[in-house]
Design an enzyme around this catalytic site. Structure first.
Site, PDB file in Angstrom:
ATOM      1  N   HIS A   1      -2.710   7.801   7.185  1.00 18.08           N
ATOM      2  CA  HIS A   1      -1.069   8.726   6.110  1.00 18.08           C
ATOM      3  C   HIS A   1      -1.568   9.556   6.400  1.00 18.08           C
ATOM      4  CE1 HIS A   1       2.235   6.255   6.424  1.00 18.08           C
ATOM      5  NE2 HIS A   1       2.101   4.813   6.013  1.00 18.08           N
TER       6      HIS A   1
ATOM      7  N   GLY B   1       0.662  -1.520   0.376  1.00 17.24           N
ATOM      8  CA  GLY B   1       0.236   0.085  -0.043  1.00 17.24           C
ATOM      9  C   GLY B   1       0.973   1.534  -0.012  1.00 17.24           C
TER      10      GLY B   1
ATOM     11  N   HIS C   1      -4.557   1.842   7.421  1.00 18.71           N
ATOM     12  CA  HIS C   1      -2.608   1.492   7.835  1.00 18.71           C
ATOM     13  C   HIS C   1      -2.862   2.968   7.060  1.00 18.71           C
ATOM     14  CE1 HIS C   1       1.557   1.016   8.106  1.00 18.71           C
ATOM     15  NE2 HIS C   1       1.585   2.075   7.068  1.00 18.71           N
ATOM     16  N   GLU C   2      -3.100   2.531   5.528  1.00 23.73           N
ATOM     17  CA  GLU C   2      -3.129   4.528   4.535  1.00 23.73           C
ATOM     18  C   GLU C   2      -4.934   4.937   4.543  1.00 23.73           C
ATOM     19  OE1 GLU C   2      -0.710   3.529   3.346  1.00 23.73           O
ATOM     20  OE2 GLU C   2      -0.558   1.871   2.872  1.00 23.73           O
TER      21      GLU C   2
ATOM     22  N   GLN D   1       3.262  10.055   1.356  1.00 21.92           N
ATOM     23  CA  GLN D   1       4.590   9.667   1.171  1.00 21.92           C
ATOM     24  C   GLN D   1       5.544   9.636   0.256  1.00 21.92           C
ATOM     25  OE1 GLN D   1       2.258   5.219   2.610  1.00 21.92           O
ATOM     26  NE2 GLN D   1       4.218   5.370   3.298  1.00 21.92           N
TER      27      GLN D   1
ATOM     28  N   CYS E   1       5.968  -0.617   7.207  1.00 15.65           N
ATOM     29  CA  CYS E   1       6.048   1.520   6.943  1.00 15.65           C
ATOM     30  C   CYS E   1       7.383   1.555   6.302  1.00 15.65           C
ATOM     31  CB  CYS E   1       4.827   2.180   7.690  1.00 15.65           C
ATOM     32  SG  CYS E   1       4.778   3.752   6.576  1.00 15.65           S
ATOM     33  N   LEU E   2       6.762   2.078   4.602  1.00 15.65           N
ATOM     34  CA  LEU E   2       7.420   2.352   3.454  1.00 15.65           C
ATOM     35  C   LEU E   2       8.661   3.419   4.034  1.00 15.65           C
ATOM     36  CD1 LEU E   2       5.942   0.886   0.757  1.00 15.65           C
ATOM     37  CD2 LEU E   2       7.667  -0.087   1.340  1.00 15.65           C
TER      38      LEU E   2
HETATM   39 CO    CO Z   1       3.006   3.686   5.954  1.00  8.89          CO
END
Ligand code: CO
Length: 185
Positions: free
Chosen positions: A148, A46, A144-145, A51, A102-103
């Site tokens: 963000h 995701g 999660h997304e 991000q 998380c990226l």
């Molecule tokens: Co994340």
């Protein structure tokens, strides 16, 4: 298409409340294509627009499509979701604990409680209204997304975070609730 740089928590954009998507023109289409490419290359399951330093309410989600995922997630494995202005309109009372990465926070994992099921409304990439019912890992990635988009990171709500590959990891991870590769999002 292009792979975009993924920002980390030292960049304040990650902590801002993102703005609604109101224009579904070519600029947004390019952003979506680039976000999908960036998510797949990472690799991640995701990605939210903040991000990649774009403060818009836009997310892309895609669970892996390997054989194992297909067995576990059926049609949802490998299915690409693009959602503008996503909103959770229903959430199950049942909460489940699971592992997230998380990226934007490379090298760390955490244990996070999420709703087991959610119903999400929003728009597709062309602005058409959509409604998605998600459960399990897919529901977790959506939560999660969407966090963000409100400047929230999983580390804000995690019961515990640890270094990926740390020796304590095996003790901390419940295999029942851990996706096979704790996909990054
Ligand atoms: Co994340």
């Amino acid at each position: 298409m292009a792979i975009l740089p993924i920002i980390q928590p030292d960049n304040p954009i990650l902590r801002k409340k993102a703005l609604r998507v109101s224009s579904f023109g070519p600029e947004l289409q390019t952003l979506i294509d680039n976000m999908v490419e960036t998510m797949i290359a990472a690799p991640g399951v995701g990605l939210a627009a903040p991000q990649v330093a774009v403060s818009l309410r836009l997310i892309v989600v895609r669970l892996p499509d390997d054989e194992e995922s297909q067995k576990e997630y059926g049609e949802e494995a490998g299915k690409l979701y693009v959602v503008a202005n996503p909103k959770i309109i229903k959430a199950s009372k049942e909460m489940v604990e699971g592992v997230e990465g998380c990226l934007s926070i490379p090298g760390w994992l955490g244990s996070v409680m999420r709703h087991e099921q959610v119903v999400i409304t929003g728009q597709d990439r062309h602005g058409k209204d959509i409604r998605i019912k998600a459960k399990g890992w897919l529901a977790r990635v959506f939560q999660h997304e969407i966090d963000h988009l409100d400047g929230r990171l999983y580390t804000d709500i995690a019961e515990e975070v640890w270094r990926q590959g740390a020796s304590t990891e095996d003790d901390a991870v419940d295999p029942e609730t851990t996706p096979s590769d704790a996909g990054q999002a």
